[in-house]
Scaffold this motif. Structure first.
Motif, PDB file in Angstrom:
ATOM      1  N   LEU A  69       6.903   8.013  82.315  1.00 43.06           N
ATOM      2  CA  LEU A  69       7.776   9.125  82.648  1.00 43.06           C
ATOM      3  C   LEU A  69       9.156   8.573  82.978  1.00 43.06           C
ATOM      4  O   LEU A  69       9.285   7.653  83.784  1.00 43.06           O
ATOM      5  CB  LEU A  69       7.210   9.890  83.852  1.00 43.06           C
ATOM      6  CG  LEU A  69       8.039  11.044  84.393  1.00 43.06           C
ATOM      7  CD1 LEU A  69       8.136  12.150  83.344  1.00 43.06           C
ATOM      8  CD2 LEU A  69       7.417  11.585  85.661  1.00 43.06           C
ATOM      9  N   THR A  70      10.153   9.126  82.343  1.00 45.89           N
ATOM     10  CA  THR A  70      11.530   8.749  82.636  1.00 45.89           C
ATOM     11  C   THR A  70      12.190   9.938  83.318  1.00 45.89           C
ATOM     12  O   THR A  70      12.145  11.059  82.803  1.00 45.89           O
ATOM     13  CB  THR A  70      12.303   8.401  81.346  1.00 45.89           C
ATOM     14  OG1 THR A  70      11.637   7.323  80.708  1.00 45.89           O
ATOM     15  CG2 THR A  70      13.728   8.011  81.649  1.00 45.89           C
ATOM     16  N   VAL A  71      12.803   9.684  84.478  1.00 45.09           N
ATOM     17  CA  VAL A  71      13.464  10.735  85.232  1.00 45.09           C
ATOM     18  C   VAL A  71      14.956  10.476  85.172  1.00 45.09           C
ATOM     19  O   VAL A  71      15.419   9.359  85.449  1.00 45.09           O
ATOM     20  CB  VAL A  71      12.986  10.751  86.705  1.00 45.09           C
ATOM     21  CG1 VAL A  71      13.734  11.808  87.500  1.00 45.09           C
ATOM     22  CG2 VAL A  71      11.490  10.964  86.763  1.00 45.09           C
ATOM     23  N   LYS A  72      15.703  11.485  84.792  1.00 46.32           N
ATOM     24  CA  LYS A  72      17.150  11.349  84.695  1.00 46.32           C
ATOM     25  C   LYS A  72      17.785  12.012  85.914  1.00 46.32           C
ATOM     26  O   LYS A  72      17.514  13.175  86.210  1.00 46.32           O
ATOM     27  CB  LYS A  72      17.643  11.996  83.404  1.00 46.32           C
ATOM     28  CG  LYS A  72      19.082  11.731  83.120  1.00 46.32           C
ATOM     29  CD  LYS A  72      19.441  12.248  81.734  1.00 46.32           C
ATOM     30  CE  LYS A  72      20.884  11.935  81.440  1.00 46.32           C
ATOM     31  NZ  LYS A  72      21.259  12.399  80.103  1.00 46.32           N
ATOM     32  N   ASN A  73      18.582  11.253  86.625  1.00 51.41           N
ATOM     33  CA  ASN A  73      19.281  11.757  87.792  1.00 51.41           C
ATOM     34  C   ASN A  73      20.500  12.521  87.299  1.00 51.41           C
ATOM     35  O   ASN A  73      21.385  11.955  86.670  1.00 51.41           O
ATOM     36  CB  ASN A  73      19.680  10.580  88.702  1.00 51.41           C
ATOM     37  CG  ASN A  73      20.313  11.046  89.980  1.00 51.41           C
ATOM     38  OD1 ASN A  73      20.871  12.135  90.053  1.00 51.41           O
ATOM     39  ND2 ASN A  73      20.228  10.196  90.994  1.00 51.41           N
TER      40      ASN A  73
END
Length: 153
Positions: free
Chosen positions: A142-146
């Motif tokens: 999972l990649t979370v973009k701020n």
């Protein structure tokens, strides 16, 4: 060409003919760890009812420890337009194997002769397996973009 390793005769449910199983990899003839399961080099198996136990038994028959069912169209050189199995006769369907099979599929598995089944198989239901000596695993990343910085964490 059909790639065959440690092929074993399989006695049919009716106690008659013996079958030899082999794997045919349409992308790489030198890779015997994955392929369409061939019976006597001229028939195929239907994937109806197949699961992990059956894939493991077939792969153990071929000299590997573990197996998983794969879509035959996952091979680059097979697709609905280029299907070399169109017209091949199905040998069996509804194969069930003992979860502890050591690869002796003639003793550890039962099946229905294809001509005895009420449910027909289509060309896309040709059984293909991938074999390995280590268990298969899947991972999810999972990649979370701020939103504030625009950087990934």
């Amino acid at each position: 060409a059909v790639v065959s390793t440690q092929s074993t005769g399989v006695t049919s449910a009716s106690g008659g003919d013996r079958f030899t199983l082999s794997l045919w990899n349409p992308d790489d003839a030198g890779d015997d760890s994955a392929g369409v399961v061939m019976v006597n080099d001229n028939m195929v198996l239907c994937n109806e009812g197949m699961g992990r136990d059956e894939a493991n038994a077939i792969c153990r028959n071929q000299g590997y420890m573990y197996g998983m069912i794969m879509d035959p169209y996952d091979f680059d050189n097979l697709n609905e337009k280029h299907d070399p199995f169109h017209g091949y006769e199905f040998a069996a369907t509804n194969i069930e194997c003992d979860p502890d099979s050591d690869g002796s599929v003639q003793y550890d598995c039962t099946h229905t002769e294809y001509w005895e089944t009420a449910t027909p198989c289509d060309d896309g239901e040709v059984l293909a397996v991938r074999c390995a000596n280590e268990q298969f695993s899947m991972g999810t990343y999972l990649t979370v973009k701020n939103k504030r910085s625009g950087k990934s964490r």
